[in-house]
Motif scaffolding. Structure first.
Motif, PDB file in Angstrom:
ATOM      1  N   VAL A 147      17.087   3.494  -5.752  1.00  0.00           N
ATOM      2  CA  VAL A 147      16.110   3.237  -6.939  1.00  0.00           C
ATOM      3  C   VAL A 147      14.961   2.689  -6.356  1.00  0.00           C
ATOM      4  O   VAL A 147      14.790   1.726  -5.338  1.00  0.00           O
ATOM      5  N   LEU A 148      13.873   2.918  -7.020  1.00  0.00           N
ATOM      6  CA  LEU A 148      12.496   2.403  -6.538  1.00  0.00           C
ATOM      7  C   LEU A 148      11.909   2.078  -8.154  1.00  0.00           C
ATOM      8  O   LEU A 148      11.992   2.602  -8.947  1.00  0.00           O
ATOM      9  N   PHE A 149      11.065   0.727  -8.224  1.00  0.00           N
ATOM     10  CA  PHE A 149      10.795   0.479  -9.378  1.00  0.00           C
ATOM     11  C   PHE A 149       9.175   0.423  -9.509  1.00  0.00           C
ATOM     12  O   PHE A 149       8.642   0.285  -8.160  1.00  0.00           O
ATOM     13  N   ILE A 150       8.757   0.759 -10.485  1.00  0.00           N
ATOM     14  CA  ILE A 150       7.113   0.710 -10.485  1.00  0.00           C
ATOM     15  C   ILE A 150       6.820  -0.369 -11.616  1.00  0.00           C
ATOM     16  O   ILE A 150       7.504  -0.237 -12.891  1.00  0.00           O
ATOM     17  N   ASN A 151       5.853  -1.265 -11.346  1.00  0.00           N
ATOM     18  CA  ASN A 151       5.604  -2.215 -12.206  1.00  0.00           C
ATOM     19  C   ASN A 151       6.663  -3.227 -12.723  1.00  0.00           C
ATOM     20  O   ASN A 151       6.927  -3.544 -13.812  1.00  0.00           O
TER      21      ASN A 151
END
Length: 337
Positions: A147-151
């Motif tokens: 998983v990768l998070f934006i903001n």
């Protein structure tokens, strides 16, 4: 074709042999082009197209049991900030034979949990924008999922930040130079990383200036609720309003017009996102953010490497740019005492 012979599509091995490269190089030209030189990718794809080769986007799913899909989760698909991000993610994913599954949480934590559980079972990896989950749950999620998070600036995770900090600081300094001393910050949803960063940038830029700042919050982040909050916002008697995003800024401009207050002759307004700037009257000064670039980069990161491996922690911040337009001017002269 009757009496004829069906022509078989070429394989990766055959294309690799014809070009004098390895089969893995041909595969990477379609699945991870960033790992190769652009000219190599172009040569392989041109040769493959000429020979009628079509990448088998299902092969990886058959071997891993996981389809070539990426789950993209956003809090509000109707917010103008997110459609460019979604479009960019889809196009970047298509280049590697992936499909993007999109889900909207409506800013609800429990709904976000359910969507994560459902998409995780259907996707190789997840990209979650503006997550509302508690920090401990985010970190736990990265231990179990790709998983990768934006903001969402959570330590020990892979995240990309679409930052307005530097541009907002520039915008506040510009307003101070023009003579503004009474500011209002009209924020968005509580718990939003973006709102925290933007409010913090305004506070930091005003520190030591002698200016006054009154802060308000539009929890829903909607145009309608911004209009309803007119009395509260105007009670601070600001000469400059900085809004969490362009939707709120649009609401501020219209409520000022309805109250007979001129923009920018009486009150200046600055937005953030630069997605509605040219639809307001007058055109809105705003911070242009790199949401689409963040989405493209996010897709590249999650599709590279082994599906079975978790993403390595990293922090990438993409700074926005201030775009000055007609909603900023010097404040009206104050009557002499």
């Amino acid at each position: 074709m009757p009496g004829g012979r069906v022509k078989k599509a070429p394989t990766i091995v055959e294309i690799a042999r014809d070009l004098g490269v390895s089969s893995s190089t041909v595969s990477r030209a379609f699945t991870a082009p960033r790992l190769l030189r652009p000219e190599t990718v172009e040569r392989i794809r041109a040769a493959a197209a000429e020979r009628g080769y079509i990448p088998n986007v299902h092969a990886r799913a058959l071997s891993t049991g996981v389809p070539r899909t990426i789950g993209l989760i956003v809090p509000d698909i109707a917010n103008p900030f997110f459609p460019p991000m979604i479009r960019a993610a889809q196009r970047a994913a298509e280049e590697t034979g992936h499909t993007v599954l999109i889900a909207d949480t409506d800013g609800d934590v429990e709904r976000e949990k359910r969507i994560i559980a459902r998409l995780a079972a259907q996707s190789e990896s997840l990209i979650i924008a503006s997550s509302r989950l508690p920090s401990d749950e985010l970190v736990e999620l990265t231990d179990r999922r790709r998983v990768l998070f934006i903001n969402r600036d959570e330590p020990d995770t892979a995240r990309i930040l679409v930052s307005a900090r530097d541009a907002l600081s520039q915008g506040v300094n510009r307003l101070l130079e023009l003579g503004h001393r009474r500011f209002a910050y009209v924020g968005g949803p509580a718990g939003s990383w973006s709102d925290g960063e933007r409010h913090g940038a305004v506070l930091a830029a005003l520190q030591g200036s002698g200016a006054h700042l009154h802060s308000f919050r539009i929890e829903s982040g909607t145009y309608e609720d911004t209009m309803v909050a007119g009395d509260e916002i105007l009670s601070a008697a600001p000469t400059a309003v900085i809004a969490f995003d362009d939707v709120i800024a649009h609401g501020v401009i219209d409520l000022l017009h309805h109250r007979g207050i001129s923009v920018p002759q009486q009150i200046s307004v600055v937005g953030c996102d630069d997605v509605l700037a040219l639809t307001t009257q007058p055109p809105l000064a705003s911070v242009a953010l790199k949401a689409a670039e963040a989405a493209r980069l996010a897709v590249r990161i999650v599709v590279e490497g082994q599906v079975s491996e978790m993403l390595s922690p990293q922090r990438i911040a993409l700074q926005g740019e201030l775009v000055e337009r007609a909603t900023v001017a010097a404040p009206p002269e104050q009557p002499r005492r």
